[in-house]
Every structure is written in structure tokens, then in C-alpha cells.
Scaffold this motif. Structure first.
Motif, PDB file in Angstrom:
ATOM      1  N   PHE A  44       6.187 -68.450  54.259  1.00 18.18           N
ATOM      2  CA  PHE A  44       6.356 -69.880  54.480  1.00 18.18           C
ATOM      3  C   PHE A  44       4.951 -70.491  54.635  1.00 18.18           C
ATOM      4  CE2 PHE A  44      10.145 -67.779  55.885  1.00 18.18           C
ATOM      5  CZ  PHE A  44      11.201 -68.650  55.644  1.00 18.18           C
ATOM      6  N   HIS A  45       4.490 -71.188  53.619  1.00 17.47           N
ATOM      7  CA  HIS A  45       3.159 -71.793  53.658  1.00 17.47           C
ATOM      8  C   HIS A  45       3.225 -73.148  54.353  1.00 17.47           C
ATOM      9  CE1 HIS A  45       0.620 -69.223  50.868  1.00 17.47           C
ATOM     10  NE2 HIS A  45       1.791 -68.625  50.870  1.00 17.47           N
ATOM     11  N   LEU A  46       2.337 -73.339  55.324  1.00 15.15           N
ATOM     12  CA  LEU A  46       2.305 -74.568  56.089  1.00 15.15           C
ATOM     13  C   LEU A  46       1.126 -75.437  55.661  1.00 15.15           C
ATOM     14  CD1 LEU A  46       3.056 -73.112  59.648  1.00 15.15           C
ATOM     15  CD2 LEU A  46       4.678 -73.871  57.895  1.00 15.15           C
ATOM     16  N   GLN A  47       1.239 -76.720  55.986  1.00 15.46           N
ATOM     17  CA  GLN A  47       0.237 -77.691  55.563  1.00 15.46           C
ATOM     18  C   GLN A  47      -1.147 -77.386  56.140  1.00 15.46           C
ATOM     19  OE1 GLN A  47       1.191 -81.712  56.721  1.00 15.46           O
ATOM     20  NE2 GLN A  47       0.211 -82.571  54.904  1.00 15.46           N
ATOM     21  N   ASN A  48      -1.204 -76.748  57.310  1.00 18.26           N
ATOM     22  CA  ASN A  48      -2.486 -76.457  57.950  1.00 18.26           C
ATOM     23  C   ASN A  48      -3.126 -75.162  57.441  1.00 18.26           C
ATOM     24  OD1 ASN A  48      -0.841 -74.561  59.121  1.00 18.26           O
ATOM     25  ND2 ASN A  48      -1.158 -75.219  61.236  1.00 18.26           N
ATOM     26  N   GLY A  49      -2.542 -74.567  56.402  1.00 20.19           N
ATOM     27  CA  GLY A  49      -3.103 -73.357  55.815  1.00 20.19           C
ATOM     28  C   GLY A  49      -2.582 -72.068  56.414  1.00 20.19           C
ATOM     29  N   GLN A  50      -1.772 -72.160  57.455  1.00 17.63           N
ATOM     30  CA  GLN A  50      -1.184 -70.967  58.065  1.00 17.63           C
ATOM     31  C   GLN A  50       0.049 -70.516  57.267  1.00 17.63           C
ATOM     32  OE1 GLN A  50      -2.465 -69.336  61.153  1.00 17.63           O
ATOM     33  NE2 GLN A  50      -4.133 -70.466  60.176  1.00 17.63           N
ATOM     34  N   VAL A  51       0.394 -69.250  57.430  1.00 19.27           N
ATOM     35  CA  VAL A  51       1.525 -68.671  56.703  1.00 19.27           C
ATOM     36  C   VAL A  51       2.415 -67.925  57.693  1.00 19.27           C
ATOM     37  CG1 VAL A  51       2.247 -67.042  54.912  1.00 19.27           C
ATOM     38  CG2 VAL A  51       0.155 -68.396  54.601  1.00 19.27           C
ATOM     39  N   MET A  52       3.708 -68.241  57.681  1.00 19.30           N
ATOM     40  CA  MET A  52       4.682 -67.447  58.436  1.00 19.30           C
ATOM     41  C   MET A  52       5.217 -66.373  57.499  1.00 19.30           C
ATOM     42  SD  MET A  52       6.802 -70.164  60.822  1.00 19.30           S
ATOM     43  CE  MET A  52       7.435 -71.128  59.421  1.00 19.30           C
ATOM     44  N   LEU A  53       4.937 -65.120  57.843  1.00 20.09           N
ATOM     45  CA  LEU A  53       5.324 -63.987  57.007  1.00 20.09           C
ATOM     46  C   LEU A  53       6.588 -63.352  57.574  1.00 20.09           C
ATOM     47  CD1 LEU A  53       4.627 -62.011  54.681  1.00 20.09           C
ATOM     48  CD2 LEU A  53       3.279 -60.705  56.343  1.00 20.09           C
ATOM     49  N   LEU A  54       7.638 -63.338  56.774  1.00 22.61           N
ATOM     50  CA  LEU A  54       8.948 -62.847  57.212  1.00 22.61           C
ATOM     51  C   LEU A  54       9.325 -61.563  56.501  1.00 22.61           C
ATOM     52  CD1 LEU A  54      11.765 -63.335  58.663  1.00 22.61           C
ATOM     53  CD2 LEU A  54      12.449 -64.466  56.534  1.00 22.61           C
ATOM     54  N   HIS A  55       9.752 -60.582  57.275  1.00 17.26           N
ATOM     55  CA  HIS A  55      10.401 -59.390  56.735  1.00 17.26           C
ATOM     56  C   HIS A  55      11.676 -59.193  57.549  1.00 17.26           C
ATOM     57  CE1 HIS A  55      11.355 -55.626  54.992  1.00 17.26           C
ATOM     58  NE2 HIS A  55      10.132 -55.306  54.592  1.00 17.26           N
ATOM     59  N   LEU A  56      12.827 -59.286  56.896  1.00 15.37           N
ATOM     60  CA  LEU A  56      14.103 -59.221  57.605  1.00 15.37           C
ATOM     61  C   LEU A  56      14.474 -57.793  58.007  1.00 15.37           C
ATOM     62  CD1 LEU A  56      16.144 -61.816  55.528  1.00 15.37           C
ATOM     63  CD2 LEU A  56      15.322 -62.064  57.872  1.00 15.37           C
ATOM     64  N   MET A  57      13.966 -56.801  57.288  1.00 20.33           N
ATOM     65  CA  MET A  57      14.285 -55.406  57.583  1.00 20.33           C
ATOM     66  C   MET A  57      15.812 -55.197  57.597  1.00 20.33           C
ATOM     67  SD  MET A  57      11.316 -53.870  57.832  1.00 20.33           S
ATOM     68  CE  MET A  57      11.467 -52.381  58.819  1.00 20.33           C
ATOM     69  N   LEU A  58      16.245 -54.136  58.282  1.00 19.64           N
ATOM     70  CA  LEU A  58      17.662 -53.783  58.302  1.00 19.64           C
ATOM     71  C   LEU A  58      18.441 -54.719  59.221  1.00 19.64           C
ATOM     72  CD1 LEU A  58      19.762 -51.678  57.315  1.00 19.64           C
ATOM     73  CD2 LEU A  58      19.252 -50.374  59.387  1.00 19.64           C
ATOM     74  N   GLY A  59      19.447 -55.369  58.682  1.00 17.53           N
ATOM     75  CA  GLY A  59      20.336 -56.207  59.484  1.00 17.53           C
ATOM     76  C   GLY A  59      19.895 -57.644  59.661  1.00 17.53           C
ATOM     77  N   GLY A  60      18.726 -58.014  59.149  1.00 13.90           N
ATOM     78  CA  GLY A  60      18.249 -59.378  59.331  1.00 13.90           C
ATOM     79  C   GLY A  60      18.801 -60.340  58.281  1.00 13.90           C
ATOM     80  N   TRP A  61      19.029 -61.578  58.691  1.00  7.98           N
ATOM     81  CA  TRP A  61      19.470 -62.616  57.762  1.00  7.98           C
ATOM     82  C   TRP A  61      19.141 -63.989  58.330  1.00  7.98           C
ATOM     83  CZ3 TRP A  61      24.304 -65.430  58.919  1.00  7.98           C
ATOM     84  CH2 TRP A  61      24.991 -64.948  60.043  1.00  7.98           C
TER      85      TRP A  61
END
Length: 269
Positions: A62-79
Motif C-alpha cells: 500500500f503506497h502512501l502519499q508521504n512515500g511510506q509503504v504498508m507491506l502486507l503478508h496475510l500468511m495462513l488464515g489471513g484475509w
């Protein structure tokens, strides 16, 4: 566990829902799901616009306007689920990101995570991933070159994210079925014509998985008719003891490297 088609489906739908939207609030109910102090995490993302959502392997960025990035890995069972408070699933929410009256709920992040990085840090975290199997740069010759250097069982190789990014238990089974190759077979025993077929099967199955919204059944939002459509199209995955759709033989489940491995003993040689 969500794989390439599931995460690509999330990427497509989330860009429709939240790209260009400003984060109005964030709630962190489980500190272990993030990598920073919760207050610092909140201050960094609050009131930031989500410029775009990208996918790399099984990750979303998830790229944000301030240049930061939220990095998501759902792994097992995530949604995830996106919607109004009244539509929220009756499940434990680890992280909630709000866009006005709509919220993006991260569910089942017991093994998964939502980490915050600079763009350079995010790239470094993903630098060990192999090529994207559906990229235009990932040619047949590229694939054959990679495979020629590998040994051991085919299933184990397909699951290795440093070799090819995004393939997991479900699609490795479906790719091998489409190619007519046993996933338990050693790569050294696979002739070049079958290796080429494996490449084309990989692209066909993954594209079909994306087209039908992947195999995970939880919808992303109320009225979501795309997510989970591939589940009914699985030929071998999670079909142990059932008849093969092609030949009628009984689907087998065998453990390979501690992973359930489904195949048809008649169609796959």
C-alpha cells in the motif's frame, strides 16, 4: 494461504475501493501484527492518501502519499474485508484502517503482518523473491534456465519463493495437473518438452485463477461476486478421495516436504 491469484484479486479490487482515498483513522488491536510502536505507526499513516496498491509475490504494498509503504503478508488464515461498521464480519480484527465511514479490516493476522517501511526498505525486504511468473519479462527460456539449475521434487521447487514468486500449495497442485506431471517427480526426470508444458500450464492456471477471483471464499466486500470463484474450478487441490474431473480416477493426497500434495495418479505421469 492466499497465493498470487488471491492477492492479485485483492490488489485489483482494493485499487477500485481505496486508491486516492485518505486514511481517516487506524486502530491496532494486536501489536504483533505491526513492526513499529503503534503510536508511531498511526502518526505516520494517519491522513495519508493511498496512492496505489501493488502486488509482489504473495505480498501487497500500500503506497502512501508521504512515500511510506504498508507491506502486507496475510500468511495462513489471513484475509481482508472492506465495508461499513454494520457489515463487519463477526471475527477478531487485528488492524482496522478507516476511510471515512468505510473501513478496511485485517482479519486472521496471527502469522501474517502489516509492516510500515520506506520504499527502499520495502524493496529490500522483497529483494530475495524470484521472478513474477506472469511478467512479460519471464519468458520460456528464462523459466527453462532456472529449472535446469534445480534438483529435487517439482512440488518443492514450485513452492520456493526465491525461485518463482507467488505460487503456493493450491496452484502448484493445479499447475502440475494441467501439465500432466506428478508433483512428486524429481525435476531431473522431467524431459524438456514437459518442462515447456509446465511453463505454459503455470501461466494458464494462474491467469485463470485471477480471472475467477482465486480460491478463497471470503468476499472482500458486500456484494463481491468475484472473490473465490476459482474454488469450484480446482481439479485436484483439496479433492482427496473424489473422482478426477477428467478421467474419473480417485484423487490422491500425499505429503511432500510436510505439505499436502494432491494429484490424479492416472492423468499425471
Amino acid at each position: 494461504m492466499p497465493e498470487l491469484p488471491e492477492m492479485e484479486t485483492y490488489k485489483i479490487l482494493l485499487n477500485q475501493k481505496i486508491a486516492g482515498q485518505v486514511i481517516s483513522d487506524i486502530q491496532i488491536n494486536r501489536e504483533k501484527s505491526i513492526n513499529l510502536n503503534s503510536e508511531l505507526f498511526k502518526r505516520t499513516v494517519l491522513l495519508q492518501k493511498v496512492t496505489n496498491v501493488y502486488r509482489r509475490g504473495k505480498h501487497l504494498l500500500f503506497h502512501l502519499q508521504n512515500g511510506q509503504v504498508m507491506l502486507l503478508h496475510l500468511m495462513l488464515g489471513g484475509w481482508m474485508f472492506y465495508g461499513l461498521e454494520s457489515e463487519k464480519p463477526k471475527r477478531t480484527i487485528q488492524v482496522q484502517i478507516s476511510f471515512g465511514e468505510y473501513h478496511l479490516y485485517f482479519i486472521g493476522l496471527r502469522l501474517g503482518y502489516l509492516h510500515l517501511y520506506s520504499q527502499q526498505e520495502a524493496e529490500e525486504k522483497l529483494s530475495n523473491l524470484g521472478p513474477e511468473p506472469l511478467s512479460s519479462d519471464f519468458s520460456l527460456n528464462h523459466f527453462l534456465g532456472i529449472i535446469s539449475q534445480k534438483h529435487g521434487r517439482l512440488k518443492t521447487t514450485l513452492l520456493d519463493q526465491e525461485i518463482i514468486a507467488g505460487i503456493g500449495n493450491c496452484y502448484s497442485a493445479e499447475i502440475c495437473f494441467h501439465a500432466g506431471i506428478l508433483p512428486t517427480k524429481d525435476i531431473d526426470q522431467i524431459v524438456e518438452s514437459k518442462r515447456s508444458q509446465l511453463y505454459h500450464s503455470m501461466r494458464t492456471v494462474l491467469q485463470d485463477g485471477i480471472k475467477h477471483g482465486g480460491y478463497m471464499e471470503n468476499p472482500l466486500f458486500k456484494g463481491d461476486t468475484l472473490t473465490g470463484g476459482f474454488n469450484e474450478r480446482c481439479n485436484v487441490y483439496d479433492r482427496e478421495g473424489k473422482n478426477c474431473n477428467r478421467c474419473g480416477a480417485i484423487i490422491i493426497n500425499e505429503m511432500v516436504s510436510s505439505r499436502k500434495t494432491f494429484y490424479c495418479p492416472n492423468c499425471q505421469k
